[in-house]
Scaffold this motif. Structure first.
Motif, short mmCIF file in Angstrom:
data_model
loop_
_atom_site.label_atom_id
_atom_site.label_comp_id
_atom_site.label_asym_id
_atom_site.label_seq_id
_atom_site.Cartn_x
_atom_site.Cartn_y
_atom_site.Cartn_z
N ALA A 117 0.82 -1.21 0.00
CA ALA A 117 0.00 0.00 0.00
C ALA A 117 0.85 1.26 0.00
O ALA A 117 0.36 2.33 -0.28
CB ALA A 117 -0.93 0.00 1.22
N GLN A 118 2.15 1.11 0.33
CA GLN A 118 3.01 2.28 0.39
C GLN A 118 3.09 3.02 -0.95
O GLN A 118 3.49 4.17 -1.02
CB GLN A 118 4.43 1.90 0.82
CG GLN A 118 4.51 1.32 2.23
CD GLN A 118 4.40 -0.18 2.23
OE1 GLN A 118 3.52 -0.73 1.59
NE2 GLN A 118 5.29 -0.85 2.95
N GLU A 119 2.77 2.32 -2.04
CA GLU A 119 2.88 2.91 -3.35
C GLU A 119 1.85 4.02 -3.56
O GLU A 119 1.99 4.83 -4.46
CB GLU A 119 2.70 1.83 -4.43
CG GLU A 119 3.80 0.77 -4.40
CD GLU A 119 3.56 -0.32 -5.42
OE1 GLU A 119 2.54 -0.24 -6.15
OE2 GLU A 119 4.38 -1.25 -5.49
N LEU A 120 0.80 4.04 -2.76
CA LEU A 120 -0.24 5.05 -2.92
C LEU A 120 -0.43 5.81 -1.61
O LEU A 120 -0.94 5.27 -0.64
CB LEU A 120 -1.56 4.41 -3.34
CG LEU A 120 -2.76 5.36 -3.47
CD1 LEU A 120 -2.50 6.40 -4.56
CD2 LEU A 120 -4.03 4.59 -3.77
N THR A 121 0.01 7.05 -1.61
CA THR A 121 -0.22 7.93 -0.46
C THR A 121 -1.08 9.08 -0.92
O THR A 121 -0.78 9.75 -1.91
CB THR A 121 1.11 8.47 0.10
OG1 THR A 121 1.89 7.38 0.60
CG2 THR A 121 0.84 9.44 1.23
N LEU A 122 -2.19 9.29 -0.22
CA LEU A 122 -3.10 10.38 -0.54
C LEU A 122 -2.90 11.49 0.49
O LEU A 122 -2.68 11.22 1.66
CB LEU A 122 -4.54 9.89 -0.51
CG LEU A 122 -4.85 8.71 -1.44
CD1 LEU A 122 -6.28 8.22 -1.21
CD2 LEU A 122 -4.66 9.09 -2.89
N ILE A 123 -2.96 12.72 0.03
CA ILE A 123 -2.81 13.83 0.95
C ILE A 123 -4.10 14.66 0.96
O ILE A 123 -4.74 14.83 -0.08
CB ILE A 123 -1.60 14.72 0.62
CG1 ILE A 123 -1.72 15.34 -0.77
CG2 ILE A 123 -0.31 13.92 0.74
CD1 ILE A 123 -0.61 16.32 -1.08
N GLY A 124 -4.48 15.14 2.13
CA GLY A 124 -5.67 15.97 2.29
C GLY A 124 -5.28 17.43 2.38
O GLY A 124 -4.30 17.79 3.04
N LEU A 125 -6.06 18.27 1.70
CA LEU A 125 -5.83 19.71 1.69
C LEU A 125 -7.10 20.44 2.10
O LEU A 125 -8.21 19.96 1.84
CB LEU A 125 -5.42 20.17 0.29
CG LEU A 125 -4.20 19.50 -0.34
CD1 LEU A 125 -4.09 19.88 -1.81
CD2 LEU A 125 -2.93 19.91 0.41
N CYS A 126 -6.94 21.59 2.73
CA CYS A 126 -8.10 22.41 3.07
C CYS A 126 -8.72 22.93 1.78
O CYS A 126 -8.03 23.50 0.93
CB CYS A 126 -7.68 23.56 3.98
SG CYS A 126 -9.04 24.69 4.37
N ASP A 127 -10.04 22.77 1.64
CA ASP A 127 -10.72 23.16 0.41
C ASP A 127 -11.86 24.14 0.68
O ASP A 127 -12.93 24.03 0.11
CB ASP A 127 -11.26 21.91 -0.30
CG ASP A 127 -11.63 22.17 -1.74
OD1 ASP A 127 -11.14 23.16 -2.31
OD2 ASP A 127 -12.43 21.39 -2.31
N GLY A 128 -11.61 25.07 1.57
CA GLY A 128 -12.60 26.10 1.85
C GLY A 128 -13.48 25.78 3.04
O GLY A 128 -13.63 24.63 3.45
#
Length: 368
Positions: free
Chosen positions: A6-17
């Motif tokens: 699973a290390q191949e896919l890292t998702l990042i969260g960003l503030c979107d308003g």
């Protein structure tokens, strides 16, 4: 067939308003910072309390994260104590996991409809290569709602030994004994709410490669023409990301922190990282017995795996609702580990507690 790493896919969260409750009605599908938690239909509304001061905890983050080979909707809710003396303590943070079948959601909306007595259980070995897409499959309510597979079939796991069942019952009871029902909303601190958008970290790598290529072409031009144009600046005023990283490394002299800064330098505004089954990004040296510190699942007794972590850039967003004052939450990263099997009992009304590890930030002002 076992899933690929699973290390191949890292998702990042960003503030979107900001999430304005007067304009938008959030639900358990919504990924957000702050606000009131949106529980799944059958889950009891519970508000955990601080293990240090006993005060009700503020809701910090809600993530809708169904697993690909599972029939369940699935949420993680993180809570923390905004007290000035509490935010850095592990006993002042709680993470709750809740799940629900689509049939149960439908039954809750239509009371006369019966709920099936059984559902295909989840087997960790049946996860496929998109199991960690954090709701990115197409067709979801808000673009993140994929991953719920009603037709998914999986072999039933082995029944736990009677001793394990007894320990499990005691553990769950002890973990949830300080959760309170019917907490007055006035007593619970509420933080301003923001949408969380998601992107694949590998996309950032492509942008970084493009920048490095442009810098190389520029240097070749300078050498060929015998002029000094200047370095490309990908961070606007104040110097390049590489320059800022070098200053940080010199200032701290900490290899772990330097690695942390280098990893997030393409996108320092990230507020959350998600990589179920991957490896967390520590901001400082973790304890040597970290593997032993991550306790077994209190429900099934199985092992836990890393799922997500909160990032330092989130701190500046944590403000009390209807107030300009920031909450007293300060942290470097909050690392969340969840049951590897994501165990769940059909019809359950109680969220299950998972494990979180809190690290202080060695230099919080870098992210404000």
């Amino acid at each position: 067939m076992a899933a690929p790493p699973a290390q191949e896919l890292t998702l990042i969260g960003l503030c979107d308003g900001e999430l304005d409750s007067k304009k938008y009605q959030s639900s358990y599908h919504t990924n957000k910072v702050g606000g009131q938690p949106d529980w799944l239909p059958l889950i009891s509304r519970r508000y955990p309390r601080c293990g240090r001061c006993g005060a009700p905890l503020a809701h910090v983050v809600q993530v809708y994260c169904p697993l690909d080979a599972s029939p369940y909707h699935r949420n993680l809710h993180l809570f923390a104590c905004p007290g000035a003396e509490c935010s850095a303590g592990p006993e002042c943070w709680r993470v709750l996991r809740s799940q629900c079948l689509e049939a149960e959601v439908a039954a809750a909306q239509t009371p006369s409809r019966s709920v099936p007595a059984q559902a295909p259980p989840l087997s960790a070995t049946d996860w496929c290569d998109t199991a960690d897409d954090w709701g990115m499959d197409e067709g979801g309510d808000d673009g993140w709602g994929g991953g719920v597979k009603e037709d998914s079939q999986a072999p039933a796991p082995e029944a736990p030994a009677p001793e394990a069942e007894a320990v499990s019952d005691i553990d769950v009871s002890s973990q949830l004994q300080d959760l309170t029902l019917g907490e007055s909303q006035e007593d619970v601190p509420v933080l301003r709410s923001f949408f969380i958008s998601v992107m694949d970290e590998s996309d950032l790598g492509e942008e970084e490669d493009d920048l490095q290529h442009a810098q190389r072409l520029l240097k070749e031009y300078e050498k060929r023409e015998g002029v000094k144009v200047g370095e490309l600046d990908d961070c606007g005023e104040g110097g390049s990301a590489e320059e800022k990283y070098e200053k940080t490394r010199a200032r701290h002299g900490d290899a772990i922190f330097s690695r942390f800064m280098k990893k997030i330098s393409p996108c320092p505004q990230q507020i959350l990282r998600y990589c179920r089954g991957g490896k967390p990004l520590f901001v400082s040296e973790p304890p040597p017995n970290m593997a032993q510190m991550v306790s077994a699942c209190g429900s099934c007794g199985g092992s836990r795996t890393f799922e997500l972590q909160l990032m330092p850039a989130l701190v500046s967003l944590l403000q009390r609702k209807d107030s300009g004052a920031e909450a007293e939450l300060e942290f470097g990263t909050v690392v969340v580990y969840t049951c590897r099997n994501s165990c769940w009992t059909v019809g359950s009304r109680s969220a299950l507690e998972e494990f979180c590890f809190v690290q202080a930030d060695p230099d919080q002002q870098l992210f404000k």
